[in-house]
Design a protein around this motif. Structure first.
Motif, PDB file in Angstrom:
ATOM      1  N   ILE A 199      -2.483  32.957  26.325  1.00 47.00           N
ATOM      2  CA  ILE A 199      -2.195  34.042  27.263  1.00 47.00           C
ATOM      3  C   ILE A 199      -3.255  35.117  27.003  1.00 47.00           C
ATOM      4  N   GLY A 200      -4.234  35.187  27.893  1.00 44.60           N
ATOM      5  CA  GLY A 200      -5.372  36.082  27.654  1.00 44.60           C
ATOM      6  C   GLY A 200      -6.142  35.593  26.442  1.00 44.60           C
ATOM      7  N   ARG A 201      -6.191  36.450  25.392  1.00 44.59           N
ATOM      8  CA  ARG A 201      -6.858  36.063  24.148  1.00 44.59           C
ATOM      9  C   ARG A 201      -5.867  35.608  23.086  1.00 44.59           C
ATOM     10  N   ASP A 202      -4.594  35.737  23.368  1.00 45.33           N
ATOM     11  CA  ASP A 202      -3.568  35.383  22.390  1.00 45.33           C
ATOM     12  C   ASP A 202      -3.071  33.959  22.605  1.00 45.33           C
ATOM     13  N   VAL A 203      -2.705  33.335  21.504  1.00 48.23           N
ATOM     14  CA  VAL A 203      -2.107  32.000  21.557  1.00 48.23           C
ATOM     15  C   VAL A 203      -0.650  32.140  21.130  1.00 48.23           C
ATOM     16  N   ALA A 204       0.246  31.749  22.011  1.00 45.23           N
ATOM     17  CA  ALA A 204       1.678  31.804  21.711  1.00 45.23           C
ATOM     18  C   ALA A 204       2.172  30.393  21.448  1.00 45.23           C
ATOM     19  N   THR A 205       3.055  30.257  20.486  1.00 45.63           N
ATOM     20  CA  THR A 205       3.647  28.952  20.197  1.00 45.63           C
ATOM     21  C   THR A 205       5.102  28.959  20.639  1.00 45.63           C
ATOM     22  N   TYR A 206       5.638  27.784  20.886  1.00 46.28           N
ATOM     23  CA  TYR A 206       7.026  27.634  21.275  1.00 46.28           C
ATOM     24  C   TYR A 206       7.490  26.223  20.983  1.00 46.28           C
ATOM     25  N   ARG A 207       8.808  26.043  20.988  1.00 45.74           N
ATOM     26  CA  ARG A 207       9.373  24.711  20.796  1.00 45.74           C
ATOM     27  C   ARG A 207       9.775  24.175  22.161  1.00 45.74           C
ATOM     28  N   SER A 208       9.436  22.944  22.411  1.00 52.96           N
ATOM     29  CA  SER A 208       9.794  22.274  23.649  1.00 52.96           C
ATOM     30  C   SER A 208      10.688  21.082  23.296  1.00 52.96           C
ATOM     31  N   THR A 209      11.801  20.951  24.006  1.00 53.60           N
ATOM     32  CA  THR A 209      12.758  19.876  23.748  1.00 53.60           C
ATOM     33  C   THR A 209      12.918  19.027  25.001  1.00 53.60           C
ATOM     34  N   LEU A 210      12.756  17.738  24.848  1.00 55.53           N
ATOM     35  CA  LEU A 210      12.922  16.775  25.934  1.00 55.53           C
ATOM     36  C   LEU A 210      14.185  15.965  25.613  1.00 55.53           C
TER      37      LEU A 210
END
Length: 143
Positions: free
Chosen positions: A72-83
């Motif tokens: 996002i812009g210059r920032d890197v965001a992490t998240y958990r994705s569940t399938l």
């Protein structure tokens, strides 16, 4: 010497050959149990360049979690994705949920729901939708 070799070849070629037998993979189970167990194993979900390798249980249940990142812009965001979902001989139904975002102002949206139908041996094709976003996906046996 040639006579002895010819006699050996005739003996070998005259030996009776046993007919090959194929083991029965469906012995001892009902139709539903055999169909379900044939779906068990490693599968691949692919959509928009993203690829998941998931294990399908004997009952057709699918569940996988993974850490993802987004720039996002210059920032890197992490998240958990569940399938999470279900696989049958006729189709596949999946739900994809994202949470635990590292960016404080990033809010999770509604789940993405995917439904697909069988298009061949161990191959499924369908569409995923979340609000107004749509994407096609493939679900195949193997990696």
């Amino acid at each position: 010497m040639i006579v002895e070799l010819a006699a050996m070849l005739m003996t070998v070629s005259a030996a009776p050959q046993a007919a090959p037998t194929m083991p029965s993979t469906k012995a001892g189970c009902g139709i539903a149990a055999c169909a379900s167990s044939s779906l068990e194993g490693r599968w691949t979900f692919a959509a928009r360049g993203s690829r998941w390798t998931v294990d399908v249980a004997a009952d057709g249940h699918i569940h996988a979690e993974g850490e993802r990142s987004i720039t996002i812009g210059r920032d890197v965001a992490t998240y958990r994705s569940t399938l999470d979902g279900t696989l049958t001989e006729e189709g596949v139904t999946l739900s994809i949920v994202s949470d635990n975002f590292s960016a404080p102002n990033f809010v999770a949206g509604p789940p993405t729901i995917c439904t697909g139908t069988a298009i061949g041996m161990e191959r499924y094709r369908g569409t995923c939708a979340s609000e107004r976003n749509r994407m096609e996906f493939m679900f195949n046996r193997g990696e």
